[in-house]
Design an enzyme around this catalytic site. Structure first.
Site, PDB file in Angstrom:
ATOM      1  N   PRO A 104      83.017  27.049  33.991  1.00  0.00           N
ATOM      2  CA  PRO A 104      82.012  26.975  32.926  1.00  0.00           C
ATOM      3  C   PRO A 104      82.251  28.036  31.853  1.00  0.00           C
ATOM      4  CG  PRO A 104      80.994  27.495  35.061  1.00  0.00           C
ATOM      5  CD  PRO A 104      82.455  27.329  35.308  1.00  0.00           C
ATOM      6  N   VAL A 105      82.060  27.633  30.588  1.00  0.00           N
ATOM      7  CA  VAL A 105      82.299  28.536  29.452  1.00  0.00           C
ATOM      8  C   VAL A 105      81.175  29.569  29.367  1.00  0.00           C
ATOM      9  CG1 VAL A 105      82.502  28.587  26.922  1.00  0.00           C
ATOM     10  CG2 VAL A 105      83.563  26.748  28.216  1.00  0.00           C
ATOM     11  N   ASP A 110      89.838  40.859  33.006  1.00  0.00           N
ATOM     12  CA  ASP A 110      89.807  39.401  33.212  1.00  0.00           C
ATOM     13  C   ASP A 110      91.220  38.820  33.188  1.00  0.00           C
ATOM     14  OD1 ASP A 110      87.121  39.866  33.095  1.00  0.00           O
ATOM     15  OD2 ASP A 110      86.671  38.269  31.668  1.00  0.00           O
ATOM     16  N   GLY A 136      85.450  34.011  33.580  1.00  0.00           N
ATOM     17  CA  GLY A 136      86.788  34.197  32.999  1.00  0.00           C
ATOM     18  C   GLY A 136      87.396  32.945  32.398  1.00  0.00           C
ATOM     19  N   ALA A 185      90.028  33.644  29.522  1.00  0.00           N
ATOM     20  CA  ALA A 185      91.286  34.237  29.992  1.00  0.00           C
ATOM     21  C   ALA A 185      92.099  33.215  30.781  1.00  0.00           C
ATOM     22  CB  ALA A 185      91.003  35.469  30.849  1.00  0.00           C
ATOM     23  N   ALA A 186      91.418  32.363  31.555  1.00  0.00           N
ATOM     24  CA  ALA A 186      92.149  31.370  32.359  1.00  0.00           C
ATOM     25  C   ALA A 186      92.831  30.339  31.456  1.00  0.00           C
ATOM     26  CB  ALA A 186      91.196  30.684  33.341  1.00  0.00           C
TER      27      ALA A 186
HETATM   28  C1  MEV Z   1      83.756  40.784  31.556  1.00  0.00           C
HETATM   29  O1  MEV Z   1      84.222  39.897  32.561  1.00  0.00           O
HETATM   30  C2  MEV Z   1      83.770  42.187  32.034  1.00  0.00           C
HETATM   31  C3  MEV Z   1      83.266  43.236  31.043  1.00  0.00           C
HETATM   32  O2  MEV Z   1      83.371  44.495  31.713  1.00  0.00           O
HETATM   33  C4  MEV Z   1      84.072  43.244  29.766  1.00  0.00           C
HETATM   34  C5  MEV Z   1      85.487  43.758  29.955  1.00  0.00           C
HETATM   35  O3  MEV Z   1      85.797  44.406  30.955  1.00  0.00           O
HETATM   36  O4  MEV Z   1      86.290  43.539  29.023  1.00  0.00           O
HETATM   37  C6  MEV Z   1      81.792  43.018  30.707  1.00  0.00           C
END
Ligand code: MEV
Length: 310
Positions: free
Chosen positions: A95-96, A146, A101, A104-105
C-alpha cells in the site's frame, strides 16, 4: 526482464534515525513491488502502472516524478543517451504511503529490471545508492533505511553513513502489522519532526538519544531472543513517537487494541500520522491479535515471522 522487491517495517528508531541514531528494520515479503521491462518497437519509454492508473511516456511525467527520476538517473549512470525504446510495467501489492516502503520497493525493482534489460545488471550497492537518490524526492531528508533494508532484503541495524550491519535474530519473532487505512506521506511527518527539532534542538536531541538507547537495547534483545523485554521497549518507543506528534488517533487505537489482545508490545512503524503499526506477539496469540486489530478498524493485517539468521 522482471524484478521484485519486498516491503519493510521499521521495528525501532524511525525518525530518530534521520538524526544519526540507529534503527532496526526487517523486510516484509508478504507484499512486494514487481517490475517488468522489455525492449519495444514503439518509440519512447512507455510506463504502465495499472494499479495507479498510469500509462505515460517518460518525457510526459512531471519533473518531480520519483519514477521519472529513478529511470533518468539510471540512464545517466549507464550512459544511455539517447534512451532506448522500452516498455516498463509496474505493479505492487505494497500500500502507498503506509510506512511499508512502497516507494523504495518500486525504485529498487525498477533499477534491477531496467539495468538487466540493458545488459548492465547493477550490484546491490549501486542499486541502493540510486534508490537513495529517489528517496530524497519521497522523503525530503531520508536516512536511507528504507532503500537499504529493501535492497539487501535482510534485517538490518542501520545508522546513516555507516556500513550496513546485519541484524542477527536469536529466535523466531512474530510480528502483526496493522494498517490504519489512512495514507500518510512520510515526507510530511519527517518535515513536522524537523520543524520541532529546529525550534528546540536540546529537547529533541534528548528524545532522539532516548530512542537510540531503546534501539540498542532492542538489538540486544533480538539477538538474545528475549521478547518480553522487546515488547516493553516497543511500548516505550511508541510513547516517544507520540511525543514527537507522529502518532494519530487511528494508530493509538490499533496499538491499544493489540495490547489488550495480549501483544507483548506495540508501536507505530514508519513515518506515522497514519500508515501501519506493529505488534510483537507470542506465536500462539498472532491470530487473536490480528482479529482484535480488524475489530478495531484495521482494513488489512499481516502476520509475519522474523526467522533466526543463518
Ligand atoms: C520512514 O520509513 C522512516 C523515517 O525514519 C524516515 C527515514 O528514515 O528516512 C520516518
Amino acid at each position: 526482464m522482471r524484478a521484485s522487491a519486498p516491503g519493510k517495517v521499521i521495528l525501532f528508531g524511525e525518525h530518530a534515525v534521520v538524526y544519526g541514531r540507529p534503527a532496526l528494520a526487517v523486510p516484509v515479503t508478504h507484499v512486494q513491488a514487481d517490475v517488468e521491462v522489455s525492449l519495444s518497437s514503439e518509440p519512447g519509454v512507455w510506463i504502465d502502472a495499472p494499479d495507479i492508473g498510469l500509462h505515460a511516456e517518460l518525457n510526459s511525467l512531471p519533473p518531480d516524478s520519483a519514477l521519472a527520476r529513478t529511470i533518468l538517473n539510471l540512464f545517466r549512470a549507464l550512459k544511455f543517451d539517447p534512451y532506448p525504446d522500452l516498455h516498463i510495467r509496474i505493479s505492487s501489492t505494497i500500500p502507498v504511503a503506509s510506512g511499508l516502503g512502497s516507494g523504495a520497493a518500486v525504485s529498487v525493482a525498477t533499477l534491477r529490471a531496467l539495468s538487466s534489460t540493458l545488459h548492465h545488471p547493477l550490484s546491490d550497492d549501486r542499486v541502493n545508492a540510486l534508490a537513495y537518490e529517489t528517496e530524497k524526492l519521497h522523503h525530503g531528508t531520508p536516512s536511507g533505511i528504507d532503500n537499504t533494508v529493501i535492497t539487501y532484503a535482510q534485517p538490518v541495524y542501520f545508522v546513516t553513513g555507516r556500513p550496513i550491519e546485519k541484524l542477527r535474530v536469536g529466535r523466531p519473532l512474530t510480528i502483526v502489522i496493522g494498517d490504519t487505512g489512512v495514507p500518510a506521506p512520510t515526507k510530511e511527518s519527517v518535515a513536522t519532526v524537523r520543524a520541532l527539532w529546529e525550534a528546540d534542538k536540546p529537547t529533541w536531541e534528548g528524545v532522539f538519544d532516548e530512542i537510540g538507547g531503546i534501539t540498542r537495547g532492542a538489538r540486544d534483545g533480538l539477538e538474545s531472543g528475549t521478547s518480553e523485554q522487546l515488547g516493553k521497549l516497543m511500548d516505550q518507543n511508541h510513547v516517544l513517537l507520540q511525543k514527537m506528534t507522529v502518532s494519530s488517533p487511528e494508530l493509538d487505537r490499533l496499538v491499544e487494541a493489540a495490547r489488550r489482545a495480549g501483544a507483548l508490545g506495540a508501536k507505530l512503524s514508519g513515518g506515522g500520522r497514519g500508515g501501519n503499526m506493529i505488534a510483537l506477539v507470542d506465536e500462539g496469540r498472532a491470530h487473536s491479535v490480528a482479529r482484535a486489530l480488524k475489530s478495531a478498524g484495521s482494513p488489512s493485517v499481516i502476520i509475519t515471522t522474523i526467522e533466526p539468521s543463518s
